[in-house]
Write a protein that holds these residues in place. Sequence first.
Motif, mmCIF file in Angstrom:
data_model
loop_
_atom_site.group_PDB
_atom_site.id
_atom_site.type_symbol
_atom_site.label_atom_id
_atom_site.label_comp_id
_atom_site.label_asym_id
_atom_site.label_seq_id
_atom_site.Cartn_x
_atom_site.Cartn_y
_atom_site.Cartn_z
ATOM 1 N N LYS A 1 0.834 -1.209 0.000
ATOM 2 C CA LYS A 1 0.000 0.000 0.000
ATOM 3 C C LYS A 1 0.865 1.255 0.000
ATOM 4 C CE LYS A 1 -3.861 -2.270 2.354
ATOM 5 N NZ LYS A 1 -4.665 -2.365 3.594
ATOM 6 N N GLN A 2 1.983 1.224 0.731
ATOM 7 C CA GLN A 2 2.872 2.382 0.769
ATOM 8 C C GLN A 2 3.513 2.646 -0.595
ATOM 9 O OE1 GLN A 2 5.270 0.719 3.967
ATOM 10 N NE2 GLN A 2 4.579 2.303 5.391
ATOM 11 N N HIS B 1 2.458 1.678 -3.534
ATOM 12 C CA HIS B 1 1.508 1.951 -4.614
ATOM 13 C C HIS B 1 1.019 3.404 -4.635
ATOM 14 C CE1 HIS B 1 1.459 -2.324 -5.580
ATOM 15 N NE2 HIS B 1 0.777 -2.009 -6.656
ATOM 16 N N LYS B 2 1.610 4.252 -3.806
ATOM 17 C CA LYS B 2 1.396 5.696 -3.942
ATOM 18 C C LYS B 2 2.173 6.244 -5.140
ATOM 19 C CE LYS B 2 2.926 6.600 0.196
ATOM 20 N NZ LYS B 2 3.297 7.291 1.468
ATOM 21 N N TRP B 3 3.141 5.479 -5.608
ATOM 22 C CA TRP B 3 3.973 5.930 -6.716
ATOM 23 C C TRP B 3 3.203 5.859 -8.036
ATOM 24 C CZ3 TRP B 3 9.026 2.863 -5.244
ATOM 25 C CH2 TRP B 3 9.578 3.453 -4.086
ATOM 26 N N LYS C 1 1.949 5.248 -11.916
ATOM 27 C CA LYS C 1 1.893 4.062 -12.769
ATOM 28 C C LYS C 1 3.143 3.938 -13.624
ATOM 29 C CE LYS C 1 -0.909 1.839 -16.351
ATOM 30 N NZ LYS C 1 -2.109 1.977 -17.232
ATOM 31 N N LYS D 1 9.667 14.833 3.623
ATOM 32 C CA LYS D 1 8.927 14.138 4.677
ATOM 33 C C LYS D 1 9.861 13.505 5.699
ATOM 34 C CE LYS D 1 4.954 15.051 2.761
ATOM 35 N NZ LYS D 1 3.962 15.934 3.407
ATOM 36 N N THR E 1 9.147 7.707 6.233
ATOM 37 C CA THR E 1 7.984 7.196 5.501
ATOM 38 C C THR E 1 8.395 6.855 4.075
ATOM 39 O OG1 THR E 1 5.689 7.696 4.885
ATOM 40 C CG2 THR E 1 7.267 9.489 4.690
ATOM 41 N N ARG F 1 5.730 10.113 -1.510
ATOM 42 C CA ARG F 1 5.279 10.253 -2.890
ATOM 43 C C ARG F 1 6.425 10.842 -3.709
ATOM 44 N NH1 ARG F 1 -0.195 9.526 -3.218
ATOM 45 N NH2 ARG F 1 -1.322 9.632 -1.223
ATOM 46 N N ASP G 1 7.789 13.533 -6.313
ATOM 47 C CA ASP G 1 7.549 14.775 -7.042
ATOM 48 C C ASP G 1 8.229 14.677 -8.409
ATOM 49 O OD1 ASP G 1 10.276 15.192 -6.626
ATOM 50 O OD2 ASP G 1 9.976 16.627 -5.008
#
Length: 309
Positions: free
Chosen positions: A105-106, A108-110, A112, A268, A271, A274, A276
Amino acid sequence: MMIGLSRGVLVASATVDVRFKFSNKPTTIETRRSPNQREIDSSRLVVESKSLNRRRSSSFTGRRYRVLILEEMGSMGMQEQFEEQRKPRILCLHGFRTSGEIMKKQIHKWPKSVMEKMDLVFLDGPFPAEGKSDVEGIFDPPYYEWFQFDKDFVEYRNLNKCLAYIEECIIKNGPIDGLMGFSQGAILSAALPGLQGKGMALLKVPKIKFLIIIGGAKFKSASLAEKAYSSPIDCPSLHFLGETDFLKPYGIKLMESFVNPVTIHHPKGHTVPRLDEKSLELMLSFLKSIQNKLSTGEPSYKEEERAAF
């Protein structure tokens, strides 16, 4: 007759030829015995095709390959080599007292555009969490840990069992090209190439080809550090450093042990961040370099596996 694929190269018994027909439809295969090929001939497979004057693309058993026509010396004529466009297969090691599902889940913030370039395998640590998890109330249990340690992080319990477990998972899920780790999983991942090079871990599996380290650090045990970091680690590596991560100073020290590490800085804390625009560019460039490395005719997984013994 036997036909198979080894890292994208079509192979067959030496006493037959394979003829390909290229069209807009999926590739079809015909076989015939070469008139000038003896039963005991051990030369490479003859591959014949129409329109050999240019590179072409085809589909074979639903998977895509790049077709490269090579001129062969002597009476063997033309040989056609298929190089599979496979993604780097990465074993993912989660953070302390989390899980493989949580790391999935962590990650898959990246975007596609990044995810589609990796073949990810998520593991659970070998031991159930022995205490409270920092992610309770954020992510659902169960929670796992890779090994246990004292408050100064200099003594470790069950580390050898953990290393044996990772080796078993690499064998089971292989071929594995690289490792991605977060937090405790990053500390573990970063130490493995050095330990493997010194013959202290992962003796039954091929060499780790690259690392992605998110919020990592070194083991503090002097004896373990001597084995893991005493020599420069010549393994391509990508390191994430968080501006407010409590492990950032230790992550910087870890990078000093690697040859030409690539760094992604983010604002951040501890963690999986994401990406940028700048981070995305660095990530894609690193993955492209790894894909190129895997496609340059290095020894196959099985060949490296045999060499490991």
